[in-house]
Design a protein around this motif. Structure first.
Motif, PDB file in Angstrom:
ATOM      1  N   ILE A 138       0.899  -1.001   0.088  1.00 53.00           N
ATOM      2  CA  ILE A 138      -0.008   0.145   0.073  1.00 53.00           C
ATOM      3  C   ILE A 138       0.931   1.215   0.098  1.00 53.00           C
ATOM      4  N   PRO A 139       0.646   2.158  -1.034  1.00 55.10           N
ATOM      5  CA  PRO A 139       1.710   3.057  -1.071  1.00 55.10           C
ATOM      6  C   PRO A 139       1.684   4.369  -0.180  1.00 55.10           C
ATOM      7  N   GLN A 140       0.721   4.542   0.696  1.00 53.20           N
ATOM      8  CA  GLN A 140       0.661   5.490   1.877  1.00 53.20           C
ATOM      9  C   GLN A 140      -0.174   4.927   3.024  1.00 53.20           C
ATOM     10  N   TYR A 141       0.250   5.468   4.041  1.00 52.16           N
ATOM     11  CA  TYR A 141      -0.417   5.178   5.263  1.00 52.16           C
ATOM     12  C   TYR A 141      -0.529   6.163   6.130  1.00 52.16           C
ATOM     13  N   TRP A 142      -1.498   6.747   6.676  1.00 55.71           N
ATOM     14  CA  TRP A 142      -1.672   7.914   7.459  1.00 55.71           C
ATOM     15  C   TRP A 142      -2.164   7.415   8.806  1.00 55.71           C
ATOM     16  N   ILE A 143      -1.651   7.933   9.918  1.00 57.26           N
ATOM     17  CA  ILE A 143      -2.208   7.643  11.206  1.00 57.26           C
ATOM     18  C   ILE A 143      -2.520   8.857  11.940  1.00 57.26           C
ATOM     19  N   VAL A 144      -3.680   8.827  12.393  1.00 60.84           N
ATOM     20  CA  VAL A 144      -4.235  10.232  12.951  1.00 60.84           C
ATOM     21  C   VAL A 144      -4.647  10.061  14.364  1.00 60.84           C
ATOM     22  N   ASP A 145      -3.865  10.825  15.041  1.00 60.59           N
ATOM     23  CA  ASP A 145      -3.928  10.579  16.734  1.00 60.59           C
ATOM     24  C   ASP A 145      -5.211  11.516  16.908  1.00 60.59           C
ATOM     25  N   GLN A 146      -5.749  11.015  18.096  1.00 60.99           N
ATOM     26  CA  GLN A 146      -6.773  12.104  18.645  1.00 60.99           C
ATOM     27  C   GLN A 146      -6.292  12.876  19.773  1.00 60.99           C
ATOM     28  N   ASP A 147      -5.186  13.475  19.607  1.00 61.05           N
ATOM     29  CA  ASP A 147      -4.752  14.499  20.387  1.00 61.05           C
ATOM     30  C   ASP A 147      -5.391  15.758  20.408  1.00 61.05           C
ATOM     31  N   HIS A 155       2.726   8.443   6.163  1.00 59.60           N
ATOM     32  CA  HIS A 155       3.671   7.631   5.638  1.00 59.60           C
ATOM     33  C   HIS A 155       3.759   7.235   4.089  1.00 59.60           C
ATOM     34  N   ARG A 156       4.867   7.058   3.566  1.00 57.50           N
ATOM     35  CA  ARG A 156       5.135   6.669   2.216  1.00 57.50           C
ATOM     36  C   ARG A 156       5.886   5.474   2.223  1.00 57.50           C
ATOM     37  N   LEU A 157       5.445   4.574   1.176  1.00 55.96           N
ATOM     38  CA  LEU A 157       6.384   3.452   0.720  1.00 55.96           C
ATOM     39  C   LEU A 157       7.484   3.704   0.184  1.00 55.96           C
ATOM     40  N   ALA A 158       8.664   3.175   0.586  1.00 52.28           N
ATOM     41  CA  ALA A 158       9.858   3.324  -0.028  1.00 52.28           C
ATOM     42  C   ALA A 158      10.707   1.993   0.332  1.00 52.28           C
ATOM     43  N   GLY A 159      11.040   1.357  -0.622  1.00 53.09           N
ATOM     44  CA  GLY A 159      11.975   0.227  -0.519  1.00 53.09           C
ATOM     45  C   GLY A 159      11.292  -0.953   0.305  1.00 53.09           C
ATOM     46  N   GLY A 160       9.866  -1.052   0.393  1.00 55.32           N
ATOM     47  CA  GLY A 160       9.153  -2.071   1.001  1.00 55.32           C
ATOM     48  C   GLY A 160       8.841  -1.672   2.356  1.00 55.32           C
ATOM     49  N   HIS A 161       9.232  -0.429   2.722  1.00 54.06           N
ATOM     50  CA  HIS A 161       9.303   0.139   4.069  1.00 54.06           C
ATOM     51  C   HIS A 161       8.336   1.351   4.144  1.00 54.06           C
ATOM     52  N   PHE A 162       7.597   1.890   5.288  1.00 54.45           N
ATOM     53  CA  PHE A 162       7.070   3.244   5.268  1.00 54.45           C
ATOM     54  C   PHE A 162       7.931   3.989   5.887  1.00 54.45           C
ATOM     55  N   THR A 163       8.144   5.215   5.359  1.00 55.97           N
ATOM     56  CA  THR A 163       9.060   6.244   5.783  1.00 55.97           C
ATOM     57  C   THR A 163       8.220   7.286   6.190  1.00 55.97           C
ATOM     58  N   VAL A 164       8.269   8.224   7.282  1.00 53.69           N
ATOM     59  CA  VAL A 164       7.581   9.543   7.444  1.00 53.69           C
ATOM     60  C   VAL A 164       7.782  10.392   6.466  1.00 53.69           C
ATOM     61  N   HIS A 165       6.601  10.829   5.908  1.00 54.52           N
ATOM     62  CA  HIS A 165       6.604  11.739   4.736  1.00 54.52           C
ATOM     63  C   HIS A 165       6.478  13.353   5.416  1.00 54.52           C
ATOM     64  N   ALA A 166       5.500  13.326   6.331  1.00 55.24           N
ATOM     65  CA  ALA A 166       5.131  14.541   6.895  1.00 55.24           C
ATOM     66  C   ALA A 166       4.234  14.092   8.040  1.00 55.24           C
ATOM     67  N   THR A 167       4.393  15.137   9.148  1.00 50.98           N
ATOM     68  CA  THR A 167       3.575  15.242  10.285  1.00 50.98           C
ATOM     69  C   THR A 167       3.004  16.552  10.540  1.00 50.98           C
ATOM     70  N   MET A 168       1.371  16.728  10.537  1.00 45.25           N
ATOM     71  CA  MET A 168       0.806  17.875  10.716  1.00 45.25           C
ATOM     72  C   MET A 168      -0.439  17.820  11.245  1.00 45.25           C
ATOM     73  N   PRO A 169      -1.106  19.000  11.858  1.00 42.25           N
ATOM     74  CA  PRO A 169      -2.300  18.780  12.175  1.00 42.25           C
ATOM     75  C   PRO A 169      -3.265  18.720  11.296  1.00 42.25           C
ATOM     76  N   LEU A 170      -4.620  17.889  11.613  1.00 42.55           N
ATOM     77  CA  LEU A 170      -5.646  17.502  10.562  1.00 42.55           C
ATOM     78  C   LEU A 170      -6.006  19.017  10.020  1.00 42.55           C
ATOM     79  N   ALA A 171      -6.232  20.191  10.858  1.00 45.08           N
ATOM     80  CA  ALA A 171      -6.613  21.162  10.176  1.00 45.08           C
ATOM     81  C   ALA A 171      -5.898  21.663   9.175  1.00 45.08           C
ATOM     82  N   TRP A 172      -4.471  21.481   9.204  1.00 40.45           N
ATOM     83  CA  TRP A 172      -3.590  21.857   8.042  1.00 40.45           C
ATOM     84  C   TRP A 172      -3.803  20.912   6.871  1.00 40.45           C
TER      85      TRP A 172
END
Length: 184
Positions: A138-147, A155-172
């Protein structure tokens, strides 16, 4: 019914058909199984959880992603090693094309899976499912915290593993375009 009684009626190996039957008999819980056969039983999502999923769905639809390519709480067939198959029910899935009407859909056309972290699901969402979704390609996986910021870790898939692409508030995120995240 006691756990002993349930245990006597459980099959030795739980299949996706078994999960479907369990969900039909018990609408008060969500049932998932890892490709290794680990059964998870969770309560349904709460209101705040549902609102986050709805906000993301509306954002995608308003940006022109067809409704037939967006689904909440739909079953995905997660391939495992040696031909095993698990079943996960992500909070939100975006596909590259519409899917068939099946209970457990293949991951071949999935662009994005979103999991909204609930109390008690942190380890499963942040480690177990992340690894399963990466192994499934699966090319992208987003995790949304309820903070308070409803932090989205992309997360984006690269080389068979996910790497963090960006972290931001849902409003953004909701003030960007899905095209900026390769979801158009």
């Amino acid at each position: 019914m006691s756990s002993e009684a349930v245990g006597r009626h459980m099959p030795t190996v739980v299949t996706l058909d078994d999960l479907t039957a369990m969900m039909a008999a018990d609408e008060s819980h969500r049932y998932e199984i890892s490709p290794e056969g680990v059964l998870s039983i969770m309560p349904p999502p709460g209101y705040a959880h549902a609102i986050i999923a709805t906000r993301l769905t509306v954002w995608l639809a308003a940006a022109g992603v067809p409704a037939e390519r967006i689904a909440q709480a739909v079953g995905l067939r997660i391939p495992g090693r040696g031909g095993t198959v698990g079943g996960r029910i992500p909070d939100l899935v975006v596909w590259s094309k519409p899917q068939s009407d099946a209970v457990w859909l293949p991951v071949a056309d999935v662009l994005l899976v979103v999991e909204i972290v609930s109390p008690g699901s942190e380890g499963t969402d942040m480690i177990t499912k992340r690894n399963e979704y990466a192994a499934a390609g699966i090319p992208q996986y987003w995790i949304v915290d309820q903070d308070p910021a409803q932090t989205v870790t992309m997360h984006r898939l690269a080389g068979g593993h996910f790497t963090v692409h960006a972290t931001m508030p849902l409003a953004w995120v909701l003030n960007t375009s899905p095209d900026e995240h390769d979801l158009g």
